[in-house]
Motif scaffolding. Structure first.
Motif, PDB file in Angstrom:
ATOM      1  N   LEU A 106      34.136  -6.137  38.371  1.00 27.21           N
ATOM      2  CA  LEU A 106      34.185  -5.881  39.829  1.00 27.21           C
ATOM      3  C   LEU A 106      35.019  -4.957  40.253  1.00 27.21           C
ATOM      4  CD1 LEU A 106      32.695  -6.329  42.498  1.00 27.21           C
ATOM      5  CD2 LEU A 106      33.978  -8.384  42.487  1.00 27.21           C
ATOM      6  N   GLY A 107      36.342  -5.357  39.847  1.00 26.62           N
ATOM      7  CA  GLY A 107      37.397  -4.607  40.371  1.00 26.62           C
ATOM      8  C   GLY A 107      37.352  -2.910  39.604  1.00 26.62           C
ATOM      9  N   GLY A 108      36.875  -2.769  38.782  1.00 27.58           N
ATOM     10  CA  GLY A 108      36.700  -1.412  37.974  1.00 27.58           C
ATOM     11  C   GLY A 108      35.727  -0.569  39.113  1.00 27.58           C
ATOM     12  N   PHE A 109      34.531  -1.332  39.330  1.00 27.44           N
ATOM     13  CA  PHE A 109      33.668  -0.677  39.903  1.00 27.44           C
ATOM     14  C   PHE A 109      34.094  -0.303  41.364  1.00 27.44           C
ATOM     15  CE2 PHE A 109      30.268  -1.353  43.443  1.00 27.44           C
ATOM     16  CZ  PHE A 109      29.585  -0.050  43.033  1.00 27.44           C
ATOM     17  N   VAL A 110      34.780  -1.151  42.007  1.00 26.52           N
ATOM     18  CA  VAL A 110      35.337  -0.870  43.354  1.00 26.52           C
ATOM     19  C   VAL A 110      36.312   0.160  43.347  1.00 26.52           C
ATOM     20  CG1 VAL A 110      36.701  -1.843  45.194  1.00 26.52           C
ATOM     21  CG2 VAL A 110      34.976  -3.141  44.345  1.00 26.52           C
ATOM     22  N   THR A 111      37.390   0.127  42.521  1.00 23.93           N
ATOM     23  CA  THR A 111      38.437   1.165  42.464  1.00 23.93           C
ATOM     24  C   THR A 111      38.034   2.278  41.928  1.00 23.93           C
ATOM     25  OG1 THR A 111      39.091   0.212  40.279  1.00 23.93           O
ATOM     26  CG2 THR A 111      40.081  -0.730  42.468  1.00 23.93           C
ATOM     27  N   VAL A 112      37.276   2.455  40.831  1.00 20.27           N
ATOM     28  CA  VAL A 112      36.985   3.627  40.048  1.00 20.27           C
ATOM     29  C   VAL A 112      35.755   4.335  40.659  1.00 20.27           C
ATOM     30  CG1 VAL A 112      36.647   4.591  37.687  1.00 20.27           C
ATOM     31  CG2 VAL A 112      38.202   2.898  37.880  1.00 20.27           C
ATOM     32  N   ALA A 113      34.826   3.724  40.967  1.00 18.00           N
ATOM     33  CA  ALA A 113      33.487   4.062  41.536  1.00 18.00           C
ATOM     34  C   ALA A 113      33.286   4.012  43.053  1.00 18.00           C
ATOM     35  CB  ALA A 113      32.334   3.416  40.802  1.00 18.00           C
ATOM     36  N   LEU A 114      33.384   2.871  43.371  1.00 17.66           N
ATOM     37  CA  LEU A 114      32.966   2.721  44.924  1.00 17.66           C
ATOM     38  C   LEU A 114      33.973   3.334  45.903  1.00 17.66           C
ATOM     39  CD1 LEU A 114      30.956   1.775  47.160  1.00 17.66           C
ATOM     40  CD2 LEU A 114      32.400  -0.563  47.022  1.00 17.66           C
ATOM     41  N   ASP A 202      17.105  14.396  51.722  1.00 19.03           N
ATOM     42  CA  ASP A 202      16.424  13.527  50.985  1.00 19.03           C
ATOM     43  C   ASP A 202      16.679  13.320  49.513  1.00 19.03           C
ATOM     44  OD1 ASP A 202      14.847  15.660  50.741  1.00 19.03           O
ATOM     45  OD2 ASP A 202      13.018  14.210  50.228  1.00 19.03           O
ATOM     46  N   VAL A 203      16.661  14.714  48.969  1.00 19.48           N
ATOM     47  CA  VAL A 203      17.308  14.969  47.726  1.00 19.48           C
ATOM     48  C   VAL A 203      18.818  14.506  47.393  1.00 19.48           C
ATOM     49  CG1 VAL A 203      17.573  16.790  45.712  1.00 19.48           C
ATOM     50  CG2 VAL A 203      15.437  16.643  47.370  1.00 19.48           C
ATOM     51  N   LEU A 204      19.750  15.009  48.243  1.00 21.84           N
ATOM     52  CA  LEU A 204      21.207  14.562  48.268  1.00 21.84           C
ATOM     53  C   LEU A 204      21.250  13.043  48.304  1.00 21.84           C
ATOM     54  CD1 LEU A 204      23.891  15.670  48.263  1.00 21.84           C
ATOM     55  CD2 LEU A 204      23.787  15.587  50.768  1.00 21.84           C
ATOM     56  N   TRP A 205      20.440  12.386  49.307  1.00 20.10           N
ATOM     57  CA  TRP A 205      20.604  10.856  49.329  1.00 20.10           C
ATOM     58  C   TRP A 205      19.924  10.258  48.033  1.00 20.10           C
ATOM     59  CZ3 TRP A 205      22.330   6.823  51.507  1.00 20.10           C
ATOM     60  CH2 TRP A 205      21.800   5.550  51.409  1.00 20.10           C
ATOM     61  N   GLU A 206      18.752  10.685  47.483  1.00 22.11           N
ATOM     62  CA  GLU A 206      18.493  10.017  46.340  1.00 22.11           C
ATOM     63  C   GLU A 206      19.265  10.320  45.125  1.00 22.11           C
ATOM     64  OE1 GLU A 206      14.601  11.978  45.406  1.00 22.11           O
ATOM     65  OE2 GLU A 206      13.628  10.872  47.023  1.00 22.11           O
ATOM     66  N   PHE A 207      19.910  11.578  45.079  1.00 20.48           N
ATOM     67  CA  PHE A 207      20.961  11.792  43.770  1.00 20.48           C
ATOM     68  C   PHE A 207      22.209  10.879  43.972  1.00 20.48           C
ATOM     69  CE2 PHE A 207      24.757  13.792  42.053  1.00 20.48           C
ATOM     70  CZ  PHE A 207      24.128  14.042  40.726  1.00 20.48           C
ATOM     71  N   ARG A 208      22.795  10.612  45.238  1.00 21.38           N
ATOM     72  CA  ARG A 208      23.898   9.852  45.499  1.00 21.38           C
ATOM     73  C   ARG A 208      23.545   8.403  45.309  1.00 21.38           C
ATOM     74  NH1 ARG A 208      27.002  13.136  50.769  1.00 21.38           N
ATOM     75  NH2 ARG A 208      27.667  14.864  49.418  1.00 21.38           N
ATOM     76  N   LEU A 209      22.520   7.920  45.730  1.00 22.46           N
ATOM     77  CA  LEU A 209      22.086   6.691  45.546  1.00 22.46           C
ATOM     78  C   LEU A 209      22.034   6.408  43.958  1.00 22.46           C
ATOM     79  CD1 LEU A 209      21.733   4.091  46.913  1.00 22.46           C
ATOM     80  CD2 LEU A 209      19.131   4.623  47.056  1.00 22.46           C
ATOM     81  N   ALA A 210      21.075   7.161  43.315  1.00 20.96           N
ATOM     82  CA  ALA A 210      21.043   7.084  41.906  1.00 20.96           C
ATOM     83  C   ALA A 210      22.500   6.919  41.281  1.00 20.96           C
ATOM     84  CB  ALA A 210      20.366   8.056  41.358  1.00 20.96           C
ATOM     85  N   SER A 211      23.456   7.900  41.670  1.00 17.24           N
ATOM     86  CA  SER A 211      24.755   7.957  41.008  1.00 17.24           C
ATOM     87  C   SER A 211      25.410   6.561  41.032  1.00 17.24           C
ATOM     88  CB  SER A 211      25.344   8.999  41.502  1.00 17.24           C
ATOM     89  OG  SER A 211      25.049  10.499  41.308  1.00 17.24           O
ATOM     90  N   LEU A 212      25.353   6.032  42.471  1.00 21.23           N
ATOM     91  CA  LEU A 212      26.256   4.960  42.538  1.00 21.23           C
ATOM     92  C   LEU A 212      25.268   3.692  42.042  1.00 21.23           C
ATOM     93  CD1 LEU A 212      28.413   3.985  44.298  1.00 21.23           C
ATOM     94  CD2 LEU A 212      26.941   3.225  46.026  1.00 21.23           C
ATOM     95  N   GLY A 213      24.057   3.784  41.697  1.00 22.72           N
ATOM     96  CA  GLY A 213      23.379   2.430  41.008  1.00 22.72           C
ATOM     97  C   GLY A 213      23.515   2.691  39.623  1.00 22.72           C
ATOM     98  N   VAL A 214      23.684   3.756  39.079  1.00 25.84           N
ATOM     99  CA  VAL A 214      24.120   3.864  37.730  1.00 25.84           C
ATOM    100  C   VAL A 214      25.476   3.439  37.343  1.00 25.84           C
ATOM    101  CG1 VAL A 214      24.696   5.456  35.624  1.00 25.84           C
ATOM    102  CG2 VAL A 214      22.420   5.551  37.136  1.00 25.84           C
ATOM    103  N   GLN A 215      26.576   3.713  38.267  1.00 26.02           N
ATOM    104  CA  GLN A 215      27.844   3.166  37.941  1.00 26.02           C
ATOM    105  C   GLN A 215      27.908   1.639  38.292  1.00 26.02           C
ATOM    106  OE1 GLN A 215      30.831   4.459  37.225  1.00 26.02           O
ATOM    107  NE2 GLN A 215      30.343   6.487  37.213  1.00 26.02           N
ATOM    108  N   ALA A 216      27.113   1.071  39.467  1.00 25.70           N
ATOM    109  CA  ALA A 216      26.840  -0.198  39.533  1.00 25.70           C
ATOM    110  C   ALA A 216      26.699  -1.139  38.212  1.00 25.70           C
ATOM    111  CB  ALA A 216      26.170  -0.714  40.754  1.00 25.70           C
ATOM    112  N   LEU A 217      25.436  -0.452  37.625  1.00 23.28           N
ATOM    113  CA  LEU A 217      24.959  -1.191  36.510  1.00 23.28           C
ATOM    114  C   LEU A 217      25.892  -1.028  35.313  1.00 23.28           C
ATOM    115  CD1 LEU A 217      22.646  -2.328  34.840  1.00 23.28           C
ATOM    116  CD2 LEU A 217      21.759   0.019  34.770  1.00 23.28           C
ATOM    117  N   LEU A 218      26.768   0.095  35.110  1.00 23.08           N
ATOM    118  CA  LEU A 218      27.526   0.237  34.182  1.00 23.08           C
ATOM    119  C   LEU A 218      28.481  -0.676  34.270  1.00 23.08           C
ATOM    120  CD1 LEU A 218      28.535   1.968  31.800  1.00 23.08           C
ATOM    121  CD2 LEU A 218      29.730   3.566  33.404  1.00 23.08           C
ATOM    122  N   TRP A 219      29.175  -0.994  35.443  1.00 20.21           N
ATOM    123  CA  TRP A 219      30.263  -1.699  35.318  1.00 20.21           C
ATOM    124  C   TRP A 219      29.812  -3.237  35.606  1.00 20.21           C
ATOM    125  CZ3 TRP A 219      35.300  -0.704  34.925  1.00 20.21           C
ATOM    126  CH2 TRP A 219      35.737   0.406  35.147  1.00 20.21           C
ATOM    127  N   ALA A 220      28.863  -3.691  35.913  1.00 24.23           N
ATOM    128  CA  ALA A 220      28.145  -4.916  35.781  1.00 24.23           C
ATOM    129  C   ALA A 220      28.052  -5.246  34.416  1.00 24.23           C
ATOM    130  CB  ALA A 220      26.856  -5.177  36.978  1.00 24.23           C
TER     131      ALA A 220
END
Length: 255
Positions: A106-114, A202-220
Motif C-alpha cells: 500500500l505504501g509503495g502504491f501511494v508513494t511510487v504510483a499515486l 475521453d481517450v486521455l481519461w481512459e488511458f490514465r485510468l487504465a494506467s492507474l488501475g494497472v499500478q493498483a493491481l500490480l502493487w496490491a
C-alpha cells in the motif's frame, strides 16, 4: 534478520513481482491497449511527417513487448519491495508477515504510483512535446524520490510521536504532515505541459485510468503474494497450522 533469510525473501519478492507482473500485463492488455491505439491513430492523422517502416510492429508492441516490459518492471519492483519488507518488519508495528507486506504494498502504491500520478499523470502517445521528454521524465522521477523520502520521514515522525500521542494519533499526524509537504512540493514543481489541440478527452481519461488501475493491481497483488511467500519463510509453523505451508514432520516414535 540474518543474510540467508534476507536472500530468501529477496528471491521470493522477485517471484512475487513476476506473478504480479503477469496479472498487471493481463489488465494492461485488456483495458490499456484501446486508448493507446486511439492515441496513435490521432497522432498519425495529425502528423505532417511521412510515415516510415515500423521497426517493431504494433501487434508485437502490444503483446510480447508489453509483457516483457511489465515482467522486467515487476521483477525489479518485487526485489525492491522485498528489501523494504525486511526493513519494515517489526518497525511499523506488531504486524505479521502478511500484514506487513500488505502495508508495504500500500505504501509503495501511494508513494511510487499515486502521488507522482497526481502531479504528472501518465500520457498516451501524441501527448506532450517530444522536445521536453527528458525534462518531463526527470520531473516524474524527482516526484517519486520526493514522495518516497517524505514517506520515510513521515514514518519516522510517527514513531517519534507514538510514545506521547499514542499510535493512532501519531499515525494521523504523520499522514497529515506527509500530505501537507507533498502538496507544497507539487505547488512548486513545474507543470508537465498541455494537451495537443483537439486530442479526445475521453481517450486521455481512459488511458490514465487504465494506467492507474494497472499500478493498483500490480502493487496490491505484489503485497499479497509477497506476504504469502514471506510467511512460509518467517512463520513456518503458523503457515502449516493454517494449511498454507508444509505440515511439520512427525517425530520418530520412541523405542
Amino acid at each position: 534478520m540474518n543474510s540467508a533469510i534476507v536472500r530468501g525473501l529477496l528471491v521470493r519478492g522477485m517471484l512475487a513481482g513476476v506473478l504480479a507482473g503477469l496479472l498487471a500485463f493481463g489488465l494492461a492488455y485488456l483495458i490499456g491497449e484501446s486508448p493507446v491505439d486511439a492515441a496513435i491513430a490521432f497522432e498519425s492523422a495529425h502528423s505532417h511527417e511521412e510515415g516510415g517502416e515500423e521497426l517493431v510492429s504494433r501487434a508485437m508492441q502490444s503483446t510480447a513487448g508489453l509483457a516483457t516490459a511489465v515482467l522486467v518492471y515487476g521483477t525489479a519492483l518485487g526485489g525492491i519491495t522485498a528489501l523494504a519488507f525486511c526493513f519494515a518488519l517489526g518497525r511499523i508495528g506488531r504486524f505479521g508477515a502478511r500484514a506487513t507486506a500488505a502495508l508495504v504494498g500500500l505504501g509503495g502504491f501511494v508513494t511510487v504510483a499515486l502521488v507522482p500520478f497526481l502531479k504528472y499523470p501518465a500520457n498516451p502517445p501524441a501527448v506532450g512535446d517530444p522536445a521536453t521528454l527528458n525534462q518531463r521524465t526527470a520531473l516524474f522521477f524527482l516526484m517519486i524520490v520526493l514522495s518516497v523520502l517524505l514517506a520515510v520521514g513521515a514514518m519516522l515522525l510517527g514513531r517519534a510521536l507514538a510514545p506521547r500521542w499514542g499510535s493512532w494519533n501519531a499515525s494521523i499526524a504523520a499522514g497529515a504532515a506527509f500530505a501537507a509537504v507533498v502538496a507544497i512540493a507539487m505547488a512548486f514543481l513545474p507543470a508537465a505541459g498541455g494537451l495537443p489541440q483537439g486530442f479526445p478527452a475521453d481517450v486521455l481519461w481512459e488511458f490514465r485510468l487504465a494506467s492507474l488501475g494497472v499500478q493498483a493491481l500490480l502493487w496490491a497483488s505484489l503485497g499479497l503474494i509477497l506476504g504469502f511467500l514471506a510467511e512460509r519463510v518467517l512463520e513456518p509453523r503458523a503457515a502449516a497450522a493454517t494449511g498454507t505451508g508444509p505440515a511439520p514432520q512427525a517425530s520418530a516414535p520412541a523405542h
